[in-house]
Design a protein around this motif. Structure first.
Motif, PDB file in Angstrom:
ATOM      1  N   MET A 276       0.840  -1.189   0.000  1.00 51.78           N
ATOM      2  CA  MET A 276       0.000   0.000   0.000  1.00 51.78           C
ATOM      3  C   MET A 276       0.877   1.242   0.000  1.00 51.78           C
ATOM      4  SD  MET A 276      -1.532   0.608   3.834  1.00 51.78           S
ATOM      5  CE  MET A 276      -0.472   1.244   5.132  1.00 51.78           C
ATOM      6  N   VAL A 277       0.287   2.380  -0.405  1.00 54.59           N
ATOM      7  CA  VAL A 277       0.971   3.673  -0.387  1.00 54.59           C
ATOM      8  C   VAL A 277       0.404   4.491   0.772  1.00 54.59           C
ATOM      9  CG1 VAL A 277       1.397   5.799  -1.635  1.00 54.59           C
ATOM     10  CG2 VAL A 277       1.327   3.639  -2.868  1.00 54.59           C
ATOM     11  N   PRO A 278       1.217   4.788   1.798  1.00 50.31           N
ATOM     12  CA  PRO A 278       0.706   5.558   2.944  1.00 50.31           C
ATOM     13  C   PRO A 278       0.303   6.965   2.527  1.00 50.31           C
ATOM     14  CG  PRO A 278       2.802   4.491   3.460  1.00 50.31           C
ATOM     15  CD  PRO A 278       2.621   4.380   1.986  1.00 50.31           C
ATOM     16  N   ILE A 279      -0.828   7.457   3.067  1.00 58.56           N
ATOM     17  CA  ILE A 279      -1.258   8.822   2.771  1.00 58.56           C
ATOM     18  C   ILE A 279      -1.446   9.651   4.043  1.00 58.56           C
ATOM     19  CG2 ILE A 279      -2.371   8.219   0.589  1.00 58.56           C
ATOM     20  CD1 ILE A 279      -5.031   8.184   2.040  1.00 58.56           C
ATOM     21  N   ALA A 280      -1.529   9.007   5.213  1.00 57.55           N
ATOM     22  CA  ALA A 280      -1.667   9.757   6.461  1.00 57.55           C
ATOM     23  C   ALA A 280      -1.269   8.876   7.629  1.00 57.55           C
ATOM     24  CB  ALA A 280      -3.095  10.259   6.641  1.00 57.55           C
ATOM     25  N   VAL A 281      -0.741   9.531   8.681  1.00 55.88           N
ATOM     26  CA  VAL A 281      -0.352   8.823   9.895  1.00 55.88           C
ATOM     27  C   VAL A 281      -0.999   9.514  11.080  1.00 55.88           C
ATOM     28  CG1 VAL A 281       1.560   8.156  11.398  1.00 55.88           C
ATOM     29  CG2 VAL A 281       1.853   8.072   8.923  1.00 55.88           C
ATOM     30  N   GLY A 282      -1.623   8.722  11.972  1.00 62.01           N
ATOM     31  CA  GLY A 282      -2.237   9.297  13.162  1.00 62.01           C
ATOM     32  C   GLY A 282      -1.660   8.667  14.413  1.00 62.01           C
ATOM     33  N   LEU A 283      -1.499   9.478  15.469  1.00 66.24           N
ATOM     34  CA  LEU A 283      -0.965   9.001  16.741  1.00 66.24           C
ATOM     35  C   LEU A 283      -1.942   9.336  17.857  1.00 66.24           C
ATOM     36  CD1 LEU A 283       2.739  10.175  16.405  1.00 66.24           C
ATOM     37  CD2 LEU A 283       1.925   7.833  16.323  1.00 66.24           C
ATOM     38  N   GLY A 284      -2.088   8.396  18.819  1.00 70.92           N
ATOM     39  CA  GLY A 284      -2.955   8.654  19.962  1.00 70.92           C
ATOM     40  C   GLY A 284      -2.384   8.004  21.205  1.00 70.92           C
ATOM     41  N   ALA A 285      -2.543   8.652  22.352  1.00 74.66           N
ATOM     42  CA  ALA A 285      -2.025   8.140  23.618  1.00 74.66           C
ATOM     43  C   ALA A 285      -3.181   7.789  24.545  1.00 74.66           C
ATOM     44  CB  ALA A 285      -1.120   9.176  24.287  1.00 74.66           C
ATOM     45  N   GLY A 286      -3.054   6.642  25.236  1.00 74.36           N
ATOM     46  CA  GLY A 286      -4.064   6.233  26.191  1.00 74.36           C
ATOM     47  C   GLY A 286      -3.829   6.832  27.568  1.00 74.36           C
ATOM     48  N   THR A 287      -4.772   6.617  28.487  1.00 72.96           N
ATOM     49  CA  THR A 287      -4.664   7.211  29.827  1.00 72.96           C
ATOM     50  C   THR A 287      -3.939   6.310  30.816  1.00 72.96           C
ATOM     51  OG1 THR A 287      -6.850   6.319  30.391  1.00 72.96           O
ATOM     52  CG2 THR A 287      -6.763   8.548  29.477  1.00 72.96           C
ATOM     53  N   LYS A 288      -3.824   5.019  30.483  1.00 77.40           N
ATOM     54  CA  LYS A 288      -3.158   4.098  31.406  1.00 77.40           C
ATOM     55  C   LYS A 288      -1.652   4.090  31.162  1.00 77.40           C
ATOM     56  CE  LYS A 288      -3.369  -0.681  33.101  1.00 77.40           C
ATOM     57  NZ  LYS A 288      -4.047  -1.975  32.991  1.00 77.40           N
ATOM     58  N   ASP A 289      -0.866   4.074  32.239  1.00 77.13           N
ATOM     59  CA  ASP A 289       0.597   4.052  32.128  1.00 77.13           C
ATOM     60  C   ASP A 289       1.112   2.637  32.355  1.00 77.13           C
ATOM     61  OD1 ASP A 289       0.783   6.766  31.664  1.00 77.13           O
ATOM     62  OD2 ASP A 289       0.782   7.242  33.814  1.00 77.13           O
ATOM     63  N   PHE A 290       1.903   2.125  31.414  1.00 78.32           N
ATOM     64  CA  PHE A 290       2.508   0.808  31.520  1.00 78.32           C
ATOM     65  C   PHE A 290       3.968   0.952  31.955  1.00 78.32           C
ATOM     66  CE2 PHE A 290      -0.909   0.299  28.427  1.00 78.32           C
ATOM     67  CZ  PHE A 290      -1.592  -0.786  28.962  1.00 78.32           C
ATOM     68  N   GLU A 291       4.500  -0.079  32.580  1.00 79.28           N
ATOM     69  CA  GLU A 291       5.864  -0.015  33.107  1.00 79.28           C
ATOM     70  C   GLU A 291       6.915  -0.172  32.018  1.00 79.28           C
ATOM     71  OE1 GLU A 291       6.339  -2.839  36.182  1.00 79.28           O
ATOM     72  OE2 GLU A 291       4.900  -1.890  37.559  1.00 79.28           O
ATOM     73  N   LYS A 292       6.628  -1.021  31.019  1.00 75.05           N
ATOM     74  CA  LYS A 292       7.666  -1.398  30.062  1.00 75.05           C
ATOM     75  C   LYS A 292       7.505  -0.759  28.685  1.00 75.05           C
ATOM     76  CE  LYS A 292       8.635  -5.869  32.239  1.00 75.05           C
ATOM     77  NZ  LYS A 292       8.760  -7.333  32.028  1.00 75.05           N
ATOM     78  N   HIS A 293       6.381  -0.141  28.409  1.00 72.40           N
ATOM     79  CA  HIS A 293       6.219   0.461  27.081  1.00 72.40           C
ATOM     80  C   HIS A 293       5.213   1.610  27.164  1.00 72.40           C
ATOM     81  CE1 HIS A 293       2.227  -1.360  26.480  1.00 72.40           C
ATOM     82  NE2 HIS A 293       2.728  -2.397  27.095  1.00 72.40           N
ATOM     83  N   PRO A 294       5.322   2.573  26.274  1.00 68.54           N
ATOM     84  CA  PRO A 294       4.371   3.698  26.264  1.00 68.54           C
ATOM     85  C   PRO A 294       3.012   3.261  25.724  1.00 68.54           C
ATOM     86  CG  PRO A 294       5.901   3.883  24.431  1.00 68.54           C
ATOM     87  CD  PRO A 294       6.385   2.742  25.274  1.00 68.54           C
ATOM     88  N   ASN A 295       1.966   3.862  26.238  1.00 68.17           N
ATOM     89  CA  ASN A 295       0.607   3.532  25.814  1.00 68.17           C
ATOM     90  C   ASN A 295       0.230   4.421  24.622  1.00 68.17           C
ATOM     91  OD1 ASN A 295      -1.978   2.681  25.608  1.00 68.17           O
ATOM     92  ND2 ASN A 295      -2.676   3.488  27.568  1.00 68.17           N
ATOM     93  N   VAL A 296       0.833   4.110  23.476  1.00 68.56           N
ATOM     94  CA  VAL A 296       0.653   4.932  22.282  1.00 68.56           C
ATOM     95  C   VAL A 296       0.251   4.037  21.109  1.00 68.56           C
ATOM     96  CG1 VAL A 296       1.776   6.504  20.651  1.00 68.56           C
ATOM     97  CG2 VAL A 296       2.325   6.641  23.082  1.00 68.56           C
ATOM     98  N   LEU A 297      -0.679   4.515  20.311  1.00 66.73           N
ATOM     99  CA  LEU A 297      -1.139   3.781  19.132  1.00 66.73           C
ATOM    100  C   LEU A 297      -0.858   4.602  17.881  1.00 66.73           C
ATOM    101  CD1 LEU A 297      -2.813   1.412  17.861  1.00 66.73           C
ATOM    102  CD2 LEU A 297      -4.811   2.876  18.138  1.00 66.73           C
ATOM    103  N   ARG A 298      -0.295   3.955  16.880  1.00 68.17           N
ATOM    104  CA  ARG A 298      -0.054   4.618  15.596  1.00 68.17           C
ATOM    105  C   ARG A 298      -0.912   3.934  14.524  1.00 68.17           C
ATOM    106  NH1 ARG A 298       4.481   7.124  12.815  1.00 68.17           N
ATOM    107  NH2 ARG A 298       5.752   6.866  14.682  1.00 68.17           N
ATOM    108  N   LEU A 299      -1.640   4.720  13.754  1.00 59.75           N
ATOM    109  CA  LEU A 299      -2.441   4.212  12.643  1.00 59.75           C
ATOM    110  C   LEU A 299      -1.915   4.809  11.346  1.00 59.75           C
ATOM    111  CD1 LEU A 299      -6.086   4.498  14.045  1.00 59.75           C
ATOM    112  CD2 LEU A 299      -4.638   2.476  13.931  1.00 59.75           C
TER     113      LEU A 299
END
Length: 248
Positions: free
Chosen positions: A1-24
């Motif tokens: 596929m050819v990417p046309i947009a990237v979105g980032l969002g952060a959740g409210t819960k904090d994890f110890e070993k990784h950031p609570n972030v989602l990339r679409l």
């Protein structure tokens, strides 16, 4: 596929070993097999390299980046081999429209009637899936497939609204479908003391190179012969398919 947009969002819960972030990543299907596309990490823009005899195309636009994001180089190369291309040509490819509605206040008789009407008025297929809706209510999803024709789509939508209790219908367009070639072959069975005189149509499904994949005797015709000739239905259908295999 050819990417046309990237979105980032952060959740409210904090994890110890990784950031609570989602990339679409949103993208379009890549169809031109000889184009290499690269993303410029510094500018967030794209550059397209093509063969000498091809015009530049398929730009990547609106690729958003946040400060500190690492945007890796993306290269799109030839996605299918000659063997894959040859294989894909064995069947038909087209796009359909999928209509669906969740219904929790209709009787089984009403739902069955709706399916019959949809199939009689141009739907390629129609079916019902049991679901559970809000407050634990048992319900059903009425599904309908049709060709990408606005007139046909409008007719089927109107029919679903008129003949069911739904207040809204979801429309999914450009549903990709691969399908085999189909034709009918008429065979004559030894059971001829019936209104069909022993004749049954058998559906032949095949690749484009005429390789037969499957055979299926028409159920309603076999049912008539089985009932009127007092022969088990499974015997009638299997005999019809056996005779068809001898002819293909």
């Amino acid at each position: 596929m050819v990417p046309i947009a990237v979105g980032l969002g952060a959740g409210t819960k904090d994890f110890e070993k990784h950031p609570n972030v989602l990339r679409l990543i949103l993208g379009d299907c890549y169809t031109q097999t000889h184009t290499n596309t690269e993303i410029d990490a510094d500018k967030g823009t794209s550059a397209t390299a093509t063969n000498d005899n091809e015009e530049q195309s398929n730009h990547i636009e609106n690729v958003s980046t946040e400060p500190g994001d690492k945007v890796e180089e993306v290269k799109v190369s030839k996605v299918t081999s000659d063997t894959d291309t040859e294989t894909c040509q064995l069947w038909n490819s087209n796009t359909l429209t999928h209509l669906e509605a969740n219904i929790d206040d209709a009787t089984p008789e009403l739902m069955a009637h709706a399916i019959d009407l949809l199939l009689e008025n141009g739907a390629i297929d129609a079916w019902i899936v049991p679901i559970v809706m809000k407050k634990g209510r048992p319900a059903h999803t009425l599904n309908c497939l049709c060709h990408d024709e606005k007139t046909k789509e409008s007719d089927l939508l109107a029919m679903m609204f008129r003949h069911t209790t739904t207040l809204g219908i979801r429309i999914h367009r450009n549903i990709a479908r691969a399908s085999l070639q189909r034709r009918f072959l008429k065979v004559k069975l030894p059971y001829q003391d019936n209104s069909r005189d022993g004749e049954v149509d058998v559906k032949v499904s095949s690749f484009k190179n005429d390789e037969v994949v499957s055979l299926k005797a028409e159920f309603d015709q076999c049912k008539v012969i089985a009932k009127e000739s007092n022969v088990p239905l499974k015997v009638v259908s299997s005999t019809a398919e056996r005779l068809a295999w001898e002819l293909v």
